[in-house]
Design a protein around this motif. Structure first.
Motif, PDB file in Angstrom:
ATOM      1  N   THR A   1     -19.980  20.942  32.306  1.00  0.00           N
ATOM      2  CA  THR A   1     -18.732  21.498  31.783  1.00  0.00           C
ATOM      3  C   THR A   1     -17.721  20.390  31.498  1.00  0.00           C
ATOM      4  O   THR A   1     -17.052  20.383  30.454  1.00  0.00           O
ATOM      5  CB  THR A   1     -18.138  22.509  32.775  1.00  0.00           C
ATOM      6  OG1 THR A   1     -19.089  23.570  32.995  1.00  0.00           O
ATOM      7  CG2 THR A   1     -16.834  23.097  32.259  1.00  0.00           C
TER       8      THR A   1
ATOM      9  N   ALA B   1     -17.717  17.009  41.229  1.00  0.00           N
ATOM     10  CA  ALA B   1     -19.051  17.087  40.635  1.00  0.00           C
ATOM     11  C   ALA B   1     -19.599  15.699  40.339  1.00  0.00           C
ATOM     12  O   ALA B   1     -18.860  14.737  40.148  1.00  0.00           O
ATOM     13  CB  ALA B   1     -19.009  17.914  39.353  1.00  0.00           C
TER      14      ALA B   1
ATOM     15  N   GLU C   1     -21.325  21.747  36.941  1.00  0.00           N
ATOM     16  CA  GLU C   1     -19.897  21.459  36.803  1.00  0.00           C
ATOM     17  C   GLU C   1     -19.668  20.172  36.014  1.00  0.00           C
ATOM     18  O   GLU C   1     -18.692  20.040  35.281  1.00  0.00           O
ATOM     19  CB  GLU C   1     -19.243  21.343  38.181  1.00  0.00           C
ATOM     20  CG  GLU C   1     -19.242  22.637  38.985  1.00  0.00           C
ATOM     21  CD  GLU C   1     -20.513  22.830  39.790  1.00  0.00           C
ATOM     22  OE1 GLU C   1     -20.561  23.801  40.582  1.00  0.00           O
ATOM     23  OE2 GLU C   1     -21.463  22.014  39.632  1.00  0.00           O
TER      24      GLU C   1
END
Length: 390
Positions: free
Chosen positions: A348, A339, A345
């Motif tokens: 996160t 990512a 992503e």
């Protein structure tokens, strides 16, 4: 003395590690968009206020800008905190990590501020993703007495002096005339076609752009229903270039593409600059080297200076700060797989153990960079000479 100061700042940061990680995760859990970061500001400013910093909210006539100051030394450090998020993907640029690391560096330096002869100031800067909070704060005097400034930004790789691209964001609005798309299309003036022509013109221009120039855009208003000729449409474009001079040349060419859309369809058009122009980063070489030494001592694995020259971190209003005063904008690596910034992503990853470690080590690297700067007579004199005094 430098060794004692480094040990002291590390000890302080370890004491606050849980609070700083909690701050980062809390900001991450409640993402807020540009100029609407009210909860984030209260979380950051509230923590600093409780730790003895003098907090001033709403600076520069911006509701979500603030300063938090400790000490009265003549050398003034400005630690920039960012905390705005992106639509839909939240903190996919890791501004929660940026804010928490600047707070961490401020807390680490607070107890040694008198010994260093510095003033520690966290500068809460809203609207980095769009809106140019730092540019507005520069123009309105918030950085006037700051001697030097820094922040760390999470990324897939680690650098201390990577460059960025200058950017301007433009929104073009076309106005035509509505009509029935089947019964009387000849009576309409199609503003949707105007955007299409402009997009095609920009697409055909791309192979002829200068190195480093880039254009990306979206349609923000494309019409209402397919059986009505669109009378009003809008599109927004980001224009980027290696520097402000190249950016101006690019803008002139894109403006002609906008005009082509209007001319080809008979529409009128208006172009609005959405945010202040962001300059390219020009990091201070001495501060960057000092940060490299500190981060390396902490075990961080940075790109070489040669590799850094090939990397561009996108665009940031911190570039404007680096043109006005000595400043750096290092990136700090987090484990994010494949990512990159602005992907879900990556958002996160910005609340992962790797990001937590990055914010703490980034804070300590900034604290140690400050110690190296404040205790070097030549550098201290250089920074004070720019007129930054408390």
């Amino acid at each position: 003395m430098s060794t004692d100061l480094k040990i002291s700042t590390r000890s302080t940061l370890e004491r606050y590690s849980d609070a700083l990680v909690h701050l980062s995760h809390s900001i991450h859990a409640e993402p807020e968009l540009a100029f609407a970061e009210h909860k984030s500001v209260e979380k950051i400013a509230g923590l600093l206020d409780g730790e003895g910093f003098k907090v001033e909210r709403g600076v520069a006539d911006l509701e979500t800008a603030f300063t938090a100051t400790y000490g009265d030394g003549e050398l003034v450090l400005g630690l920039c905190a960012e905390y705005d998020a992106l639509p839909e993907v939240g903190h996919a640029c890791g501004h929660n990590v940026i804010a928490a690391s600047s707070v961490g560096a401020a807390l680490a330096l607070r107890d040694v501020a008198d010994r260093l002869g510095i003033t520690v100031r966290v500068i809460g800067t809203p609207a980095e993703e769009v809106g140019g909070g730092k540019v507005l704060m520069l123009e309105r005097g918030v950085f006037d007495d700051v001697s030097f400034s820094m922040m760390v930004h999470p990324a897939p790789y680690e650098s201390c002096a990577a460059g960025s691209l200058a950017i301007t964001d433009l929104e073009v609005h076309y106005k035509g005339r509505p009509s029935h798309a089947a019964a009387a299309p000849h009576l309409g003036v199609n503003a949707g076609d105007a955007i299409t022509v402009a997009q095609v013109a920009i697409g055909l221009l791309r192979p002829h752009l200068e190195p480093g120039q880039m254009v990306s855009g979206i349609v923000t208003r494309g019409g209402t229903v397919p059986n009505v000729i669109p009378a009003r449409t809008s599109a927004m474009f980001d224009l980027r270039a290696e520097n402000l001079e190249s950016l101006k040349r690019l803008e002139n060419r894109i403006q002609d593409c906008f005009k082509a859309g209007a001319l080809a369809t008979g529409c009128t058009h208006e172009v609005v600059q959405v945010s202040p122009i962001y300059a390219e980063l020009t990091p201070d070489p001495w501060l960057a080297d000092a940060y490299r030494r500190a981060a390396t001592e902490l075990g961080r694995r940075l790109l070489s200076p040669e590799q850094e020259q090939r990397e561009k971190i996108g665009s940031t209003d911190m570039g404007n700060v680096t043109r006005v005063l000595p400043a750096i904008h290092p990136t700090i690596a987090i484990d994010c797989g494949d990512a990159v910034n602005h992907q879900s992503e990556f958002a996160t990853a910005c609340a992962s153990p790797s990001a937590d470690r990055a914010l703490l080590e980034g804070a300590l690297a900034m604290a140690w960079t400050t110690i190296a700067t404040a205790t070097d007579p030549e550098q201290r004199s250089r920074l004070l000479a720019r007129g930054g005094v408390a």
